[in-house]
Design an enzyme around this catalytic site. Structure first.
Site, PDB file in Angstrom:
ATOM      1  N   LYS A 157       0.634  -1.116  -0.005  1.00 19.82           N
ATOM      2  CA  LYS A 157       0.141  -0.072   0.024  1.00 19.82           C
ATOM      3  C   LYS A 157       0.859   1.070  -0.114  1.00 19.82           C
ATOM      4  CE  LYS A 157      -3.667   1.883   2.969  1.00 19.82           C
ATOM      5  NZ  LYS A 157      -4.644   1.764   3.974  1.00 19.82           N
ATOM      6  N   SER A 200      -9.353   1.388   3.241  1.00 20.79           N
ATOM      7  CA  SER A 200      -8.518   2.340   2.409  1.00 20.79           C
ATOM      8  C   SER A 200      -7.601   1.313   1.683  1.00 20.79           C
ATOM      9  CB  SER A 200      -7.889   3.498   3.181  1.00 20.79           C
ATOM     10  OG  SER A 200      -6.960   3.140   4.070  1.00 20.79           O
ATOM     11  N   SER A 229      -9.471  -0.657   7.664  1.00 21.31           N
ATOM     12  CA  SER A 229      -8.939  -0.453   6.321  1.00 21.31           C
ATOM     13  C   SER A 229      -8.303  -1.808   5.877  1.00 21.31           C
ATOM     14  CB  SER A 229      -8.007   0.504   6.018  1.00 21.31           C
ATOM     15  OG  SER A 229      -8.546   1.718   6.273  1.00 21.31           O
TER      16      SER A 229
END
Length: 588
Positions: free
Chosen positions: A81, A155, A179
């Site tokens: 990420k 996210s 997330s």
């Protein structure tokens, strides 16, 4: 192999270690998978390794194996990420004006690469890890891997899709409010959120520094356990790292929300799938209903209390110097934190301590919690219309976990009719990570879930034509139920002259009833086209005494459309002579 195949971390590493495959072969397969899925949604990536660099990294792994090393993650491709530092890549947090190039990788990335894994790129995310939807990024919106009309979850959106699409064996995400769990649920994955401090967060751009956890998405519990074995451990260079501890967990008593406190946001499929999961869990454990209220009060402190100030602190410089660089929705969430006083913050800390004490006592009554990961899911179009409210709904069962210092693992628990995943999350006290993984493994073996549905590789689905005659017509009160499902207008038509139209009594908003009758007339209507999943979700929301049946048009063709039960005519006014609902509304 094709892009449809999931990748098994342990199997890849074993094959490279024992010489039945090589890291170069795995890298070449990875390049092919990347190319194939780029045709679907390249926006899951923010940056990627150059092909020549990937092959060079793979040759270096093969050389280490040839020299006698045995690497637990030999040749395994993984994604990171893009709020976690990886040397050689920019870190953007999905904000181009914030981007920088780190000199060293995050602690967890260093451990993974030392174990033989190869980072192939940085994945898209809700900007600054603020969101549970995956729609808040200037780099594009990653869509659910199984139905492109729906959100991926966030996210950690790109990381979840990279695993679901079979491009990588595992991917790193982060988790402050859910997330690392919500995207796992939506995409039929395992999402391990370790105890705070178990995995170092050195090299992570903070969202809430005291709460943040780095997480992993995998296809199996065994792979999640393998990654944990590699990266878990004390990091003296990071202030929030802590020595490893493993708390025993019997998993004989499972806490679940009281039925009257379970919230599904109108999603009956999620309610059904959760009940099915509890039936399976009840075969080996006692199900104990608990009061959700204290956990929900803690959850509200995250976005409705002083912890918003911690997000504002992480972005203080950018908020002060270049606020327009921040996504509009993200800024609306974070900016109010700058006005929160120290008094409010300390009062919040005091209240959280009281709620934490309650939670500690909860562990005397139950061994772990088994909650829905989310109560529903949403289409991308729906999030565009209500970005904050719907995002909040997705955090209903997740937001309290880090605040109350819990560990969690999200696991699949079935699929909705639209192909998106439903999941449950097993939640335990801090340091119960091993026990949670063991329990998750046992549950999945017992649940015997059907294989995940095929990926939506083209974004095209079978469609259904739907006729509407009243409140769903263009510019009418319920037309949004069509537009939010990306319905396409086909045209304005009339029925065959065999229908009567009635204005139902006491209907809010006013609605008509279309009834087949040999002494009827042609009634004006509009026809829309929806994909099968959207049509199914639309039908679920149709209230009695209305229903969806088959309507014959003036040219003799048939489409699905609104019909009515006999009781719809009780007290109704016959308005057939007006020829349609618009004329009735215009009459006033």
């Amino acid at each position: 192999m094709t892009v449809l195949d999931r990748r098994n971390v342990a199997a890849i590493a074993a094959a490279v270690n024992n010489g039945t495959s090589s890291a170069v072969t795995v890298a070449e397969e990875t390049l092919a998978r990347l190319s194939a899925y780029d045709a679907v949604q390249p926006q899951i990536w923010i940056s990627r390794i150059a092909p020549n660099d990937l092959l060079a990294a793979a040759r270096a792994i093969d050389a280490r194996i040839a020299a006698g090393e045995r690497l637990p993650l030999a040749g395994v491709p993984f994604a990171v990420k893009d709020n976690i530092d990886v040397a050689g890549f920019e870190t953007t947090a999905a904000c181009p004006d914030f981007a920088y190039r780190p000199e060293v990788s995050a602690s967890v990335v260093e451990r993974l690469t030392a174990a033989g894994a190869i980072c192939i790129g940085k994945t898209n995310l809700d900007q600054f890890a603020t969101g549970l939807v995956g729609t808040r990024s200037p780099y594009g919106i990653p869509h659910n891997a199984y139905n492109l009309a729906y959100v991926s979850g966030g996210s950690s959106s790109g990381s979840s899709i990279a695993v679901a699409a079979g491009i990588v064996g595992f991917a790193l995400g982060t988790d402050t409010a859910g997330s690392g769990r919500v995207p796992a649920a939506f995409n039929h994955l395992i999402g391990l959120k370790p105890s705070k401090g178990r995995w170092s967060t050195r090299g992570l751009i903070p969202a809430c520094r005291t709460l943040d956890c780095i997480t992993v998405f995998t296809d199996t519990i065994a792979d999640a356990r393998l990654v944990d074995e590699v990266v878990a451990g004390f990091d003296p260079a990071h202030s929030y790292s802590k020595p490893l501890a493993n708390r025993s967990l019997s998993a004989q008593r499972l806490g679940v929300p009281r039925r009257d406190q379970r919230v599904w946001f109108g999603d009956s499929e999620s309610e059904y799938l959760y009940d099915r999961a509890l039936e399976r869990l009840a075969a080996t454990a006692q199900i104990i209903e608990i009061d959700l209220a204290p956990l929900q009060e803690a959850a509200r402190l995250l976005y409705g209390g002083p912890w918003v100030a911690e997000r504002a602190a992480a972005l203080a410089d950018l908020l002060a110097t270049n606020p327009n660089a921040i996504d509009e929705t993200v800024r609306a969430v974070v900016e109010p934190g700058s006005a929160i006083s120290a008094v409010e913050l300390f009062n919040g800390i005091y209240r959280l301590a009281e709620l934490k004490r309650h939670t500690d006592e909860l562990w005397d009554a139950v061994d772990l919690l088994a909650f829905p990961t989310t109560g529903t899911t949403y289409r991308v179009a729906e999030l565009a219309a209500a970005p904050i409210a719907l995002n909040s709904n997705l955090g209903f069962y997740t937001n309290f976990v880090n605040l109350l210092d819990m560990a969690a693992v999200a696991v699949p628990a079935g699929a909705r009719s639209n192909g998106t995943g439903f999941g449950i999350t097993l939640i335990g006290p801090a340091d119960s990570d091993h026990g949670l993984l063991d329990t998750a493994d046992s549950y999945l073996a017992m649940a015997d879930l059907p294989a995940s549905p095929p990926l939506d590789l083209e974004g095209r689905m079978q469609t259904v034509k739907l006729a509407v005659v009243g409140a769903h017509l263009k510019d009418m009160p319920l037309h949004w139920q069509l537009t939010s499902r990306n319905a396409t207008f086909v045209g304005a038509f009339e029925t065959a002259p065999t229908y009567r139209l009635y204005a139902m009594a006491d209907s809010v908003p006013p609605k008509p009833a279309l009834v087949h009758s040999e002494d009827g007339a042609a009634i004006a209507l509009e026809v829309y086209e929806l994909d099968v999943a959207a049509f199914g979700s639309f039908v679920v929301e149709v209230p009695a005494p209305l229903a969806i049946g088959t309507v014959t048009l003036a040219d003799g063709t048939s489409v699905k459309g609104f019909v009515a039960e006999p009781r719809a005519l009780d007290g109704a006014e016959d308005i057939t002579h007006l020829g349609g609902w618009r004329a009735f509304i215009a009459r006033g």
